[in-house]
Write a protein that holds these residues in place. Structure first.
Motif, PDB file in Angstrom:
ATOM      1  N   ASP A  42      31.792  35.807  15.222  1.00  0.00           N
ATOM      2  CA  ASP A  42      32.395  36.569  16.307  1.00  0.00           C
ATOM      3  C   ASP A  42      32.877  37.925  15.805  1.00  0.00           C
ATOM      4  OD1 ASP A  42      32.018  34.549  18.188  1.00  0.00           O
ATOM      5  OD2 ASP A  42      33.919  33.600  17.688  1.00  0.00           O
ATOM      6  N   ARG A  44      35.565  40.934  16.510  1.00  0.00           N
ATOM      7  CA  ARG A  44      36.895  41.080  17.109  1.00  0.00           C
ATOM      8  C   ARG A  44      37.000  42.455  17.776  1.00  0.00           C
ATOM      9  NH1 ARG A  44      39.182  41.217  12.635  1.00  0.00           N
ATOM     10  NH2 ARG A  44      39.831  43.387  12.536  1.00  0.00           N
ATOM     11  N   THR A  45      37.411  42.479  19.047  1.00  0.00           N
ATOM     12  CA  THR A  45      37.601  43.745  19.753  1.00  0.00           C
ATOM     13  C   THR A  45      38.987  44.298  19.442  1.00  0.00           C
ATOM     14  OG1 THR A  45      36.148  43.022  21.530  1.00  0.00           O
ATOM     15  CG2 THR A  45      37.627  44.849  22.021  1.00  0.00           C
ATOM     16  N   GLU A  46      39.043  45.593  19.120  1.00  0.00           N
ATOM     17  CA  GLU A  46      40.311  46.276  18.854  1.00  0.00           C
ATOM     18  C   GLU A  46      40.354  47.570  19.641  1.00  0.00           C
ATOM     19  OE1 GLU A  46      41.328  46.944  14.784  1.00  0.00           O
ATOM     20  OE2 GLU A  46      40.946  44.865  14.208  1.00  0.00           O
ATOM     21  N   ALA A  57      33.430  40.369  11.224  1.00  0.00           N
ATOM     22  CA  ALA A  57      34.243  39.471  10.403  1.00  0.00           C
ATOM     23  C   ALA A  57      33.789  39.563   8.949  1.00  0.00           C
ATOM     24  CB  ALA A  57      34.092  38.033  10.902  1.00  0.00           C
TER      25      ALA A  57
END
Length: 132
Positions: A42, A44-46, A57
């Protein structure tokens, strides 16, 4: 006096030359699904303040990178590698200009720590210089 720039250094080489990468995309969600499927991981949206990014990741603090929406499509297909500086960021930026490149952004401070700026080399390739 020679017009050539010395390649000798007096500083210790960084542990990793490449410290981060960026991949410009047209559709962040579609690209997250693509890379997540390919890498079985996955992203990760930031929120970076000027738009969302999708961060890959990594394990054990490995070198990572992110996807970002290239709104002008000027860089799609042109990844950006960020390189660690051997000393103060400003000194490395000065050397980039002296060596025939250019600095094409202000210095950007990251919320997670560190600072970087975008540059171009003598051929016009974009890259980042990063100081943690």
């Amino acid at each position: 006096m020679s017009d050539q720039i010395s390649t000798q250094t007096t500083n210790e080489a960084p542990e990793n030359v490449a410290v981060w990468f960026e991949i410009p995309v047209r559709d962040l969600e579609k690209s997250k699904v693509f890379y997540g499927t390919v890498l079985q991981s996955d992203l990760r949206t930031e929120d970076m303040g000027n738009g969302d990014i999708a961060v890959f990741a990594t394990r054990n603090g490995g070198v990572g990178g992110h996807l970002y929406v290239d709104r002008d499509n000027a860089g799609v297909g042109a990844q950006i590698v960020h390189m660690g500086t051997p000393d103060a960021l400003e000194k490395s930026l000065d050397r980039a200009v002296s060596a025939g490149g250019s600095v094409v952004s202000d210095i950007i401070t990251l919320p997670s720590g560190g600072r970087f700026a975008y540059c171009t080399d003598v051929d016009g390739n974009r890259f980042g210089l990063f100081s943690g």
